[in-house]
Each structure stands twice: as structure tokens, then as C-alpha cells.
Design an enzyme around this catalytic site. Structure first.
Site, PDB file in Angstrom:
ATOM      1  N   ASP A 120       0.745  -1.331  -0.119  1.00 53.71           N
ATOM      2  CA  ASP A 120      -0.062   0.102   0.179  1.00 53.71           C
ATOM      3  C   ASP A 120       0.818   1.411   0.098  1.00 53.71           C
ATOM      4  O   ASP A 120       0.311   2.304  -0.286  1.00 53.71           O
ATOM      5  CB  ASP A 120      -0.940   0.004   1.358  1.00 53.71           C
ATOM      6  CG  ASP A 120      -2.166  -1.069   0.987  1.00 53.71           C
ATOM      7  OD1 ASP A 120      -2.173  -1.739   0.097  1.00 53.71           O
ATOM      8  OD2 ASP A 120      -2.793  -1.269   2.273  1.00 53.71           O
ATOM      9  N   ASP A 146       1.666   2.871   2.396  1.00 52.15           N
ATOM     10  CA  ASP A 146       0.979   3.663   3.294  1.00 52.15           C
ATOM     11  C   ASP A 146       1.611   3.921   4.497  1.00 52.15           C
ATOM     12  O   ASP A 146       1.176   4.335   5.533  1.00 52.15           O
ATOM     13  CB  ASP A 146      -0.246   3.293   3.578  1.00 52.15           C
ATOM     14  CG  ASP A 146      -0.566   2.030   4.255  1.00 52.15           C
ATOM     15  OD1 ASP A 146       0.602   1.323   4.251  1.00 52.15           O
ATOM     16  OD2 ASP A 146      -1.380   1.421   4.950  1.00 52.15           O
TER      17      ASP A 146
HETATM   18  O1  F6P Z   1      -1.211  -5.450   2.567  1.00 49.23           O
HETATM   19  C1  F6P Z   1      -2.050  -4.204   2.659  1.00 49.23           C
HETATM   20  C2  F6P Z   1      -3.689  -4.662   2.386  1.00 49.23           C
HETATM   21  O2  F6P Z   1      -3.231  -5.363   1.012  1.00 49.23           O
HETATM   22  C3  F6P Z   1      -4.662  -3.952   2.267  1.00 49.23           C
HETATM   23  O3  F6P Z   1      -4.770  -3.014   1.112  1.00 49.23           O
HETATM   24  C4  F6P Z   1      -5.835  -4.649   2.250  1.00 49.23           C
HETATM   25  O4  F6P Z   1      -7.010  -4.220   2.620  1.00 49.23           O
HETATM   26  C5  F6P Z   1      -5.355  -5.624   3.243  1.00 49.23           C
HETATM   27  O5  F6P Z   1      -3.805  -5.733   2.832  1.00 49.23           O
HETATM   28  C6  F6P Z   1      -5.941  -6.965   3.238  1.00 49.23           C
HETATM   29  O6  F6P Z   1      -5.233  -7.887   3.833  1.00 49.23           O
HETATM   30  P1  F6P Z   1      -5.685  -9.420   4.323  1.00 49.23           P
HETATM   31  O7  F6P Z   1      -6.554  -9.838   3.391  1.00 49.23           O
HETATM   32  O8  F6P Z   1      -4.389 -10.025   4.457  1.00 49.23           O
HETATM   33  O9  F6P Z   1      -6.456  -8.992   5.870  1.00 49.23           O
END
Ligand code: F6P
Ligand code: ADP
Length: 322
Positions: free
Chosen positions: A128, A130
Site C-alpha cells: 500500500d 502507506d
Molecule cells: O497489505 C495491505 C493490504 O493489501 C490492504 O490494502 C488490504 O486491505 C489488506 O492488506 C488485506 O489484507 P488481508 O486480507 O490479509 O487482511
């Protein structure tokens, strides 16, 4: 001067984490340090799930997505009891430092562990991008290239059918992937949490773009995951314009796959830098990128920073998307 260190991956995985694990291992071995791979992040630390890392155990992983150390989320590590248990395991295993590859949640854990006497260094690994204190996080480039390839394919089929394609890309709290990918695929609209959007204006643009005599045969809208509502957005726009619209949620495909050159190289440089810090007995730092150079910053200071959005790029997108 640390002589035995650990390395772990924590939180959501990201392509390039393996490249960082390899770099940490090889850098430490070349400095005559011992390295333990801690599996499944802080969960594995608390459960003593460790493997001895050797030069050969990290052979053939630089180009592989995912993480050979596995990853997990560990609610127990969010409170001091868990952190103190982690410190006790480190002492038992003789670990004098840990490299934590993950996102800001993982860095909070690394800061807490540093505060009780186990020096930890964070390396940013999340698609991300972020994390506040770094211009770049490992996995960002690969994920964006994957999303770009997928949307190029969607454009082919949208064009054949004179359709609108609403595509959700990852980014629960951030629109960095969305803006860059929207530019790269030549999308017609991008929706992010950081900027307000107006469905009436998008519908008007759809009609203008697709219904005029020399108009386009497709209309691509990139939606950041944090905005959500991709289904609703597509249905509403279809009702407002009469233009057939389809939704695609790219999801976890963006988290997998072979890391790009950029991710492999940056992961390697960050991994090397992290080991140099631990070698000097320095902990509680995040390795990041500033003005294109790898640097390090105090964990709490880094986590308290605010990251600017891609404002100019967002404006450039809309000035060229017609
Ligand atoms: O790694 C960050 C991210 O890709 C976010 O953008 C996304 O919402 C999240 O991980 C989803 O992660 P998981 O499905 O592993 O909880
Ligand atoms: P990321 O590191 O990708 O941001 P998470 O936010 O899920 O992923 O964090 C991963 C792990 O970091 C958590 O499961 C937990 O072990 C640890 N962590 C998260 N938040 C905290 C916190 N506030 N204090 C200590 N550790 C935390």
C-alpha cells in the site's frame, strides 16, 4: 555489537519480502553473525518457531513472491504481557536484535520490544505504500505493475463491448496504488479516500466520452479499496448513463507474484542497512527511503509523521484523462 539476530515478516505479505529476508541473512552471515528465521511474525516468536538461516537456505528466493518465513497477525503482541514474553524468548534464544519486515502495526511491536531491551529494526513491507516515514515500501512497485497488467486486459474487453469497467485496487487506507495505476492504464476516473468525488460529474463525463461521434469505446474507473462501494458505484453509473458497467475487484492477486527489479533491489539495500544498524547495537529504528536514498529514523518519530498524498499526480491524472 549483536552476534546473533532474528528476522521475521509480519502483517500482510508483500512481494519482495523474500528479497529482504535474503539480504538480512546474507549481510549478517558475512559479518559473522548468526541468524534465526522466526516464522509467522510475532506469533512464531512467542511460540519459538525458529529456523537456522544459512546462505543456502535463502538461495532461490529473491525472485519469489510471498514470504518463506510465513506471516501472521498476533493480537497478543499488542499488549505488554505479550511483548515481555517475546523479550524472554529472545533472551532464551540468545537473540540480540530482530529485523521486523512489515507495516506500521508491526513497527509498533518492534518499538515496544526495543523499549524492553531487544533492539529491533523495521523494514517497510506492504504493497500500500502507506507508511508515513518512507517514500517507498517493499511490494508497492510489483503490486502496481500487476494491477496495471490486469486492467490492460479489462480494457480490451470493455472496449469490445462499449462498456464501463469499474476496478477496485488494494489500499484499505490509502489511494497511492489507485492514482499511479490510473495514470499507467490511461483510466478515465480515479476515486480515492483522500479526495472527494462526484458521481454526477463522472456520469456526465461518461456520456460525453462514450456517446459523442468520435468518442471512446471504454470508460475505466479505478476505485481505491478504502472507498469501497464498487458494486454500488457501477450500478448507479449504469442507471444514470445507460452505459453497461461491470465491476472487477482485483484483490489478493496484487499481493502475490514475482517481485519487480525495483522491489528486489530496494529490499536488498534496506535489509543490508538494517543489519548494519544491529551490528552497531542500534535498535528502535525504521529503515526507509528519503529523497531516493535509504535512511533510518526513530520508530516513534517515524510513526508520528504524516505522509503527503500524491496531490500533483492526482491533478495531472484528471488533466490528461479525457
Ligand atoms: O497489505 C495491505 C493490504 O493489501 C490492504 O490494502 C488490504 O486491505 C489488506 O492488506 C488485506 O489484507 P488481508 O486480507 O490479509 O487482511
Ligand atoms: P502491518 O504490520 O502490515 O501494519 P498489522 O497492522 O496487522 O499489519 O500488524 C501486524 C502485527 O503487528 C499485529 O498482529 C501485532 O502483532 C503487531 N501490532 C499491531 N499493532 C500493534 C500495536 N499497537 N502494538 C504492538 N504491536 C502491534
Amino acid at each position: 555489537m549483536a552476534k546473533k539476530i532474528g528476522v521475521l515478516t509480519s502483517g500482510g505479505d508483500a512481494p519482495g519480502m523474500n528479497s529482504a529476508v535474503r539480504a538480512v541473512t546474507r549481510a549478517a552471515l558475512s559479518k559473522n553473525m548468526e541468524v534465526l528465521g522466526i516464522q509467522r511474525g510475532y506469533v512464531g516468536l512467542l511460540n519459538r518457531e525458529v529456523v537456522e538461516m544459512t546462505a543456502r537456505s535463502v538461495s532461490g528466493i529473491i525472485q519469489r513472491g510471498g514470504t518463506c518465513l510465513y506471516t501472521a497477525r498476533c493480537p497478543e503482541f499488542r499488549n505488554m504481557d505479550g511483548v515481555l514474553k517475546g523479550k524472554a524468548v529472545c533472551e532464551e534464544l540468545g537473540l540480540e536484535g530482530i529485523v521486523v519486515i512489515g507495516g506500521d502495526g508491526s513497527f509498533r511491536g518492534a518499538g515496544d520490544l526495543s523499549s524492553v531491551g531487544i533492539p529491533c529494526i523495521g523494514i517497510p513491507g506492504t504493497i500500500d505504500n502507506d507508511i508515513q516515514c518512507t517514500e517507498y515500501t517493499i511490494g508497492y512497485d510489483t503490486a502496481m505493475n500487476t494491477a496495471m497488467d490486469m486492467i490492460d486486459r479489462l480494457r480490451d474487453t470493455a472496449q469490445s463491448h462499449d462498456r464501463c469497467s469499474v476496478v477496485e485496487v488494494m489500499g484499505r487506507k490509502a489511494g497511492y496504488i489507485a492514482v499511479n495505476v490510473a495514470i499507467a492504464v490511461g483510466a478515465e476516473a480515479v476515486l480515492t479516500l483522500e479526495r472527494p468525488y462526484d458521481l454526477d460529474a463522472i456520469a456526465a463525463k461518461m456520456i460525453k466520452t462514450m456517446r459523442s461521434k468520435d468518442g471512446k469505446h471504454h470508460f475505466i474507473i479505478v476505485v481505491a479499496e478504502g472507498v469501497g462501494q464498487a458494486e454500488n458505484i457501477a450500478r448507479t453509473l449504469q442507471e444514470m448513463t445507460g452505459i453497461e458497467s461491470r465491476v472487477t475487484v482485483l484483490g489478493h492477486v496484487q499481493r502475490g507474484g514475482s517481485p519487480t527489479l525495483r522491489d528486489r533491489v530496494i529490499a536488498t539495500e534496506m535489509g543490508y542497512h538494517a543489519v548494519e544498524l544491529l551490528e552497531q547495537g542500534i535498535g528502535n529504528r525504521i529503515v526507509g527511503m528519503k529523497d531516493g536514498q535509504v535512511y533510518d529514523i526513530d520508530i516513534q518519530e517515524g510513526l508520528a509523521m504524516k505522509k503527503p498524498f500524491l496531490d500533483r499526480r492526482y491533478d495531472i491524472f484528471y488533466d490528461t484523462a479525457y
